[in-house]
Design a protein around this motif. Structure first.
Motif, PDB file in Angstrom:
ATOM      1  N   MET A  30      61.823  21.390  16.960  1.00  0.00           N
ATOM      2  CA  MET A  30      60.558  21.168  17.658  1.00  0.00           C
ATOM      3  C   MET A  30      59.386  21.186  16.681  1.00  0.00           C
ATOM      4  O   MET A  30      58.426  20.426  16.836  1.00  0.00           O
ATOM      5  N   GLU A  37      62.891  18.490  24.108  1.00  0.00           N
ATOM      6  CA  GLU A  37      63.432  19.786  23.711  1.00  0.00           C
ATOM      7  C   GLU A  37      62.507  20.961  24.013  1.00  0.00           C
ATOM      8  O   GLU A  37      62.950  22.116  24.077  1.00  0.00           O
ATOM      9  N   ASP A  61      68.903  10.564  18.503  1.00  0.00           N
ATOM     10  CA  ASP A  61      67.709  11.409  18.556  1.00  0.00           C
ATOM     11  C   ASP A  61      67.705  12.289  19.799  1.00  0.00           C
ATOM     12  O   ASP A  61      68.155  11.895  20.877  1.00  0.00           O
ATOM     13  N   ARG A 101      59.043  17.818  15.114  1.00  0.00           N
ATOM     14  CA  ARG A 101      58.462  16.842  16.037  1.00  0.00           C
ATOM     15  C   ARG A 101      56.940  17.030  16.134  1.00  0.00           C
ATOM     16  O   ARG A 101      56.176  16.057  16.120  1.00  0.00           O
ATOM     17  N   MET A 151      55.230  15.718  13.059  1.00  0.00           N
ATOM     18  CA  MET A 151      55.203  14.260  13.079  1.00  0.00           C
ATOM     19  C   MET A 151      54.063  13.757  13.956  1.00  0.00           C
ATOM     20  O   MET A 151      53.318  12.839  13.576  1.00  0.00           O
ATOM     21  N   PHE A 152      53.879  14.351  15.143  1.00  0.00           N
ATOM     22  CA  PHE A 152      52.790  13.943  16.030  1.00  0.00           C
ATOM     23  C   PHE A 152      51.435  14.203  15.377  1.00  0.00           C
ATOM     24  O   PHE A 152      50.513  13.394  15.491  1.00  0.00           O
ATOM     25  N   LEU A 203      62.284   6.461  19.439  1.00  0.00           N
ATOM     26  CA  LEU A 203      63.500   7.222  19.201  1.00  0.00           C
ATOM     27  C   LEU A 203      64.695   6.283  19.239  1.00  0.00           C
ATOM     28  O   LEU A 203      64.731   5.346  20.029  1.00  0.00           O
ATOM     29  N   PHE A 235      65.278  14.586  22.471  1.00  0.00           N
ATOM     30  CA  PHE A 235      63.887  14.657  22.938  1.00  0.00           C
ATOM     31  C   PHE A 235      63.804  15.489  24.209  1.00  0.00           C
ATOM     32  O   PHE A 235      64.819  15.807  24.830  1.00  0.00           O
ATOM     33  N   THR A 248      55.857   7.772  19.268  1.00  0.00           N
ATOM     34  CA  THR A 248      56.994   7.505  18.390  1.00  0.00           C
ATOM     35  C   THR A 248      58.066   6.732  19.145  1.00  0.00           C
ATOM     36  O   THR A 248      58.096   6.725  20.374  1.00  0.00           O
TER      37      THR A 248
END
Length: 234
Positions: free
Chosen positions: A138, A91, A87, A141, A144-145, A83, A89, A81
């Motif tokens: 989290m 985390e 954003d 995220r 999304m992955f 950012l 990250f 992704t």
């Protein structure tokens, strides 16, 4: 974290407020976090962390573009992704003591804030609601992955590239006429690493899209001329 000189700065913690994480904290807790924040200015290509690095901070992208990815056997990078400003990250550092399992790299010159793991863990122990909100972030995220991996497995190269360009356009682009401008320096190699195909394949697909009036690609930007037509390719 490999970076230039880090300078402690006063901050209003606007990035935590963006995720509504400060609402449950007392003023002394906010001040404790404020005191340990550092800020760094990093150039394009700088690595913020690599697989195997200790997870000692979480990061906020105050300005610029950062990409997260996973290393490939040939030395390349599969981009998970991009950012943008605002954003958060890295985390997972607040709940996972293990080393990093992915790469964070500066894609465009950036300003990055770093918060040490220790003070955040202390705040989480004192205020479970803070930890709950961070865990929700989290989960988003990870979802999304997972979606990205499913796209790579079940779509053709044309569909992957079309879907990726539309996603970048809708999330971060600007409307120009009936199209979308993606204000991101995105090479054919970057696109290949983002969708999991060879660079030569990206070149052929973009040529086809250009001939069909769907996309115009320049060095500093990509213009999606016909979002509806590109969506049909997906």
């Amino acid at each position: 974290m490999k970076r230039g000189e880090a300078v402690k700065v006063e901050t209003d913690l606007w990035f935590l407020q963006r995720f509504r994480l400060l609402e449950v904290l007392a003023e002394d807790q906010r001040e404790a976090i404020r005191r340990v924040i550092t800020i760094s200015e990093l150039k394009r290509g700088s690595r913020i962390y690599l697989p195997g690095d200790p997870a000692e901070h979480i990061y906020l992208l105050r300005f610029g573009v950062v990409k997260l990815g996973t290393s490939l056997p040939d030395g390349g990078l599969l981009i998970l992704t991009f950012l943008y400003t605002g954003d958060l990250f890295g985390e997972s550092a607040v709940i996972d003591e293990g080393p990093r399992d992915h790469v964070a790299e500066v894609h465009e010159d950036s300003i990055i804030c770093a918060v040490p793991r220790g003070p955040l863990l202390e705040v989480m122990r004192q205020t479970p609601e803070f930890g709950y909100q961070l865990t929700k972030l989290m989960a988003v995220r990870l979802r999304m992955f997972k979606t990205r991996v499913e796209q790579l497995l079940h779509r053709s190269a044309q569909a992957r590239i079309a879907h990726t360009l539309l996603t970048l356009g809708h999330q971060f682009g600007a409307e120009v006429g009936s199209g979308l401008v993606i204000p991101l320096r995105l090479s054919q190699r970057d696109l290949a690493n983002l969708v999991g195909v060879r660079r030569e394949t990206v070149n052929l697909v973009l040529q086809d899209f250009r001939q069909r009036g769907l996309v115009e690609a320049e060095r500093r930007r990509i213009y999606v001329q016909d979002p509806v037509g590109l969506a049909a390719v997906c």
